[in-house]
Design a protein around this motif. Structure first.
Motif, mmCIF file in Angstrom:
data_model
loop_
_atom_site.group_PDB
_atom_site.id
_atom_site.type_symbol
_atom_site.label_atom_id
_atom_site.label_comp_id
_atom_site.label_asym_id
_atom_site.label_seq_id
_atom_site.Cartn_x
_atom_site.Cartn_y
_atom_site.Cartn_z
ATOM 1 N N GLN A 190 40.866 44.197 60.755
ATOM 2 C CA GLN A 190 40.469 45.071 59.657
ATOM 3 C C GLN A 190 41.254 46.379 59.680
ATOM 4 O O GLN A 190 41.673 46.890 58.632
ATOM 5 N N GLN A 191 41.498 46.922 60.870
ATOM 6 C CA GLN A 191 42.272 48.152 60.971
ATOM 7 C C GLN A 191 43.710 47.942 60.508
ATOM 8 O O GLN A 191 44.292 48.798 59.838
ATOM 9 N N GLU A 219 33.495 53.789 56.322
ATOM 10 C CA GLU A 219 34.061 53.302 57.565
ATOM 11 C C GLU A 219 32.924 52.856 58.475
ATOM 12 O O GLU A 219 32.038 53.659 58.794
ATOM 13 N N SER A 220 32.937 51.612 58.876
ATOM 14 C CA SER A 220 31.897 51.111 59.782
ATOM 15 C C SER A 220 32.317 51.358 61.214
ATOM 16 O O SER A 220 33.473 51.207 61.575
ATOM 17 N N SER A 241 31.233 49.685 63.874
ATOM 18 C CA SER A 241 31.400 48.430 64.589
ATOM 19 C C SER A 241 31.145 47.294 63.626
ATOM 20 O O SER A 241 30.380 47.428 62.680
ATOM 21 N N LEU A 242 31.783 46.155 63.907
ATOM 22 C CA LEU A 242 31.559 44.985 63.080
ATOM 23 C C LEU A 242 30.397 44.152 63.579
ATOM 24 O O LEU A 242 30.066 43.134 62.987
ATOM 25 N N ASN A 272 34.252 39.915 67.667
ATOM 26 C CA ASN A 272 34.066 41.089 66.815
ATOM 27 C C ASN A 272 35.192 42.098 66.986
ATOM 28 O O ASN A 272 35.605 42.762 66.042
ATOM 29 N N GLN A 273 35.715 42.226 68.218
ATOM 30 C CA GLN A 273 36.818 43.146 68.463
ATOM 31 C C GLN A 273 38.086 42.685 67.740
ATOM 32 O O GLN A 273 38.819 43.497 67.177
ATOM 33 N N ARG A 294 38.147 40.879 64.992
ATOM 34 C CA ARG A 294 37.928 41.141 63.579
ATOM 35 C C ARG A 294 38.121 42.623 63.260
ATOM 36 O O ARG A 294 38.661 42.979 62.219
ATOM 37 N N TYR A 295 37.674 43.481 64.168
ATOM 38 C CA TYR A 295 37.828 44.917 63.947
ATOM 39 C C TYR A 295 39.302 45.310 63.941
ATOM 40 O O TYR A 295 39.741 46.100 63.102
ATOM 41 N N ASP A 296 40.080 44.747 64.887
ATOM 42 C CA ASP A 296 41.524 45.036 64.923
ATOM 43 C C ASP A 296 42.210 44.536 63.655
ATOM 44 O O ASP A 296 43.078 45.224 63.098
ATOM 45 N N LEU A 316 37.519 38.287 57.824
ATOM 46 C CA LEU A 316 36.750 39.506 57.990
ATOM 47 C C LEU A 316 35.389 39.339 57.354
ATOM 48 O O LEU A 316 35.192 38.522 56.440
#
Length: 431
Positions: A143-144, A61-62, A64-65, A136-137, A139-141, A50
């Motif tokens: 992170q969630q 909370e961002s 988007s990454l 990036n998607q 990485r976002y998943d 991440l």
């Protein structure tokens, strides 16, 4: 030389975020405070999965990454204007300026050096953008998921603490008997490796300690139906799940402890064993271990039989589950029976399955020197590959290997595993 205004392709924006596009830019020190606040996310960030966040916006909370760097570069308005970041200016000479003017501002094509194919830069940028968006998607998943784990982690720890408190004595007893069994296994292996240097008083002392430990545990739990499964008798009452696990683990550990006592008695009997007796000692230890594995396979069955045969769930359902469990258990026991039979057959076979005793002429031709111990041969054994070794040396060698020590030819057949070193299987038989 003249200073030329930079185009959109020459303008680079450095936003407030650090450059963390690769794991190598992650700080080498581990943030302890962040780990206490968000352990999973901190571990992912430190390992490079991440993108690390600054200390000011760590709890925000961002959306988007994707950094604003790529958004500004891909969605430029043509004027090259940007209100944030630093603007770098490139100094170009006259030749470079003329080449740029001759291009008429056309930056959409890149010509190969060998007169090759012409690739549209927009297609290259499109593929690059798709790969970047996909990365990036992901990485976002990730992170969630890490944040979701962090939300349930405190409550899970509270449940574990309450569970340990409810079964405090059971946890401590399980840890104690397991640690004692591991240490006993180490002691037994060391005493087996000493061979003729073993002291009889030490063996007697260890065997008495092991047996007193087993008797003490069962005396302490004499009213808890702990000893019934040892005789293949189900407990009187239906045990709760965690109590059933406790009964099985303690019985499984104590049975192995008692078997270690029997192995110590065998070591007393074969204390000064050499040659044939040493090989017979290894066979006896292997037979005891496979008999123990067969008995341990049946040991959990009475407890789970009583646990599954619970009429509160309905007669048909409980009978079906119990029948399926007993079927699976009998299927798994078949292999243990075969291994025990093979160990017993090896014990009853008088001749060696990897060679025969060598004659004096064969020993003289080989030089009367064992290649393993580098001493004069004692009870020399001729292998099928025509190499000769001491019986003690080669018997100990084949406790671990299957090939000749010199030529690596396959000598010992691939039969059952040997437990001639006195070791005991340390895996629990829970089901």
């Amino acid at each position: 030389m003249e200073t030329a205004a930079t185009t959109n392709s020459d303008t680079y924006v450095s936003n407030s975020y650090p450059n963390t596009s690769s794991p190598t830019t992650v700080s080498s020190w581990f943030p302890v405070l962040r780990f206490l606040q968000a352990p999973v996310t901190t571990i992912f960030e430190h390992s490079g999965f991440l993108r690390p966040r600054s200390s000011n916006n760590y709890h925000e909370e961002s959306e988007s990454l994707t950094p604003s760097l790529y958004n500004n570069h891909n969605s430029s308005d043509g004027n090259g204007s940007n209100n944030e970041g630093d603007v770098s200016i490139r100094i170009m000479g006259d030749g470079e300026q003329e080449e740029e003017d001759d291009g008429d501002g056309d930056e959409s094509a890149v010509v190969g050096g060998d007169g090759g194919e012409v690739a549209d830069s927009s297609e290259v940028d499109g593929r690059s953008d798709n790969n970047s968006d996909s990365s990036n998607q992901q990485r976002y998943d990730l992170q969630q998921v890490s944040r979701w784990i962090e939300q349930i982690l405190p409550f899970s720890l509270l449940l574990i603490i309450v569970l340990i408190r409810q079964h405090l004595q059971g946890f401590f007893v399980t840890i104690y008997v397991t640690a004692f069994m591991y240490k006993s296994n180490d002691i037994l292996q060391k005493q087996t490796a000493l061979k003729g240097e073993r002291r009889l008083s030490v063996l007697i002392g260890y065997s008495m300690i092991f047996m007193l430990h087993v008797v003490g545990v069962y005396w302490w739990y004499q009213n808890d139906d702990l000893s019934y499964p040892l005789f293949m008798v189900p407990p009187k009452t239906i045990p709760p799940f965690w109590h059933a696990i406790f009964i099985i683990i303690v019985n499984d550990t104590m049975v192995r402890q008692a078997a270690m006592t029997l192995k110590l008695v065998l070591l007393m009997y074969y204390k000064n064993g050499r040659g044939h007796n040493f090989r017979r000692q290894g066979q006896m230890l292997t037979l005891v271990e496979y008999a123990l594995l067969l008995y341990r396979a049946f040991l959990p069955a009475p407890v789970w039989y009583r646990f599954f045969l619970n009429k509160e769930y309905g007669s048909l359902f409980s009978s079906l589950i119990t029948g399926l469990y007993l079927t699976f258990k009998l299927t798994s026991v078949v292999g243990k029976v075969g291994s025990f039979y093979a160990a017993f057959k090896a014990l009853s076979r008088k001749e060696m399955h990897y060679g025969s005793y060598a004659t004096s002429e064969q020993v003289s031709e080989a030089g009367d020197m064992c290649a393993i111990c580098q001493e004069k041969m004692q009870a020399p054994i001729l292998l099928c590959c025509n190499h000769i070794f001491c019986e003690d040396c080669v018997s100990e060698w084949f406790e671990r290997e299957r090939t000749c020590p010199l030529c690596r030819a396959l000598v010992r057949p691939a039969d059952i595993r040997s437990f001639g070193d006195g070791s005991t299987s340390l895996f629990f038989r829970v089901f």
